[in-house]
Design a protein around this motif. Structure first.
Motif, PDB file in Angstrom:
ATOM      1  N   ASP A   1      -2.933 -93.099 -37.261  1.00 38.21           N
ATOM      2  CA  ASP A   1      -2.800 -92.473 -35.994  1.00 38.21           C
ATOM      3  C   ASP A   1      -3.195 -93.716 -35.013  1.00 38.21           C
ATOM      4  O   ASP A   1      -2.481 -94.055 -34.141  1.00 38.21           O
ATOM      5  CB  ASP A   1      -3.201 -91.353 -35.684  1.00 38.21           C
ATOM      6  CG  ASP A   1      -2.295 -90.272 -36.518  1.00 38.21           C
ATOM      7  OD1 ASP A   1      -1.150 -90.499 -36.825  1.00 38.21           O
ATOM      8  OD2 ASP A   1      -3.181 -89.338 -37.011  1.00 38.21           O
ATOM      9  N   ASP A   2      -4.214 -94.205 -34.963  1.00 42.88           N
ATOM     10  CA  ASP A   2      -5.136 -94.685 -33.859  1.00 42.88           C
ATOM     11  C   ASP A   2      -4.471 -96.278 -33.727  1.00 42.88           C
ATOM     12  O   ASP A   2      -5.436 -97.187 -33.888  1.00 42.88           O
ATOM     13  CB  ASP A   2      -6.557 -94.520 -33.934  1.00 42.88           C
ATOM     14  CG  ASP A   2      -6.960 -93.274 -33.709  1.00 42.88           C
ATOM     15  OD1 ASP A   2      -6.444 -92.341 -33.141  1.00 42.88           O
ATOM     16  OD2 ASP A   2      -7.939 -92.802 -34.560  1.00 42.88           O
TER      17      ASP A   2
ATOM     18  N   LYS B  93      -0.602 -91.525 -46.307  1.00 42.45           N
ATOM     19  CA  LYS B  93      -0.569 -90.922 -44.858  1.00 42.45           C
ATOM     20  C   LYS B  93      -0.444 -92.000 -43.610  1.00 42.45           C
ATOM     21  O   LYS B  93      -1.015 -92.989 -43.760  1.00 42.45           O
ATOM     22  CB  LYS B  93      -2.015 -90.130 -44.758  1.00 42.45           C
ATOM     23  CG  LYS B  93      -2.477 -89.661 -43.471  1.00 42.45           C
ATOM     24  CD  LYS B  93      -3.778 -89.008 -43.524  1.00 42.45           C
ATOM     25  CE  LYS B  93      -4.072 -88.377 -42.102  1.00 42.45           C
ATOM     26  NZ  LYS B  93      -5.459 -88.311 -41.875  1.00 42.45           N
ATOM     27  N   GLN B  94       0.118 -91.546 -42.514  1.00 42.42           N
ATOM     28  CA  GLN B  94       0.238 -92.526 -41.588  1.00 42.42           C
ATOM     29  C   GLN B  94      -1.090 -92.630 -40.703  1.00 42.42           C
ATOM     30  O   GLN B  94      -1.714 -91.534 -40.557  1.00 42.42           O
ATOM     31  CB  GLN B  94       1.453 -91.919 -40.695  1.00 42.42           C
ATOM     32  CG  GLN B  94       1.785 -92.692 -39.649  1.00 42.42           C
ATOM     33  CD  GLN B  94       3.297 -92.836 -38.818  1.00 42.42           C
ATOM     34  OE1 GLN B  94       4.044 -91.944 -39.370  1.00 42.42           O
ATOM     35  NE2 GLN B  94       3.321 -93.249 -37.737  1.00 42.42           N
TER      36      GLN B  94
END
Length: 123
Positions: A6-7, A3-4
């Protein structure tokens, strides 16, 4: 599963590996994200948060990962691997020579330090 993350700053690609990681994960999550980052920034600052053990990566995933590293050989600026699994740590040490940029390993308790290091634009 990949999962990529994000922050993170725009010039940093972060991926979280948890559970089984397959060739399909590399092809559908990591590869498009790497392609995009290279197009936009011309290089890669990459952080892998590896909760998966080395045994949860399929052979296909390992080869797809290796080919991705080689395809973008000159584009890897900085790589941070955050893992407590000894197998992941040994794998990243063994293949450190494949990445011409700077790479560092961190333990989970050092996650904030890893993010600070990978986000710094010194390469």
């Amino acid at each position: 599963m990949l999962k990529q993350i994000d922050d993170l700053p725009g010039h940093v690609l972060g991926v979280h590996a948890k559970g089984n990681v397959t060739r399909q994960d590399i092809k559908t999550i990591l590869e498009p994200a790497v392609n995009n980052l290279v197009k936009v920034y011309g290089g890669l600052n990459y952080i892998l948060l590896a909760e998966s053990s080395i045994w949860e990566y399929t052979t296909g995933a390992m080869f797809a990962y290796l080919f991705l590293i080689l395809r973008y050989y000159t584009k890897w600026n900085k790589v941070a691997v955050v893992a407590d699994d000894k197998g992941i740590q040994m794998f990243t040490s063994a293949f450190r020579f494949l990445i011409p940029g700077v790479s560092k390993r961190f333990r989970f308790v050092q996650m904030d330090k890893a993010i600070q290091w990978i986000a710094k634009k010194d390469h």
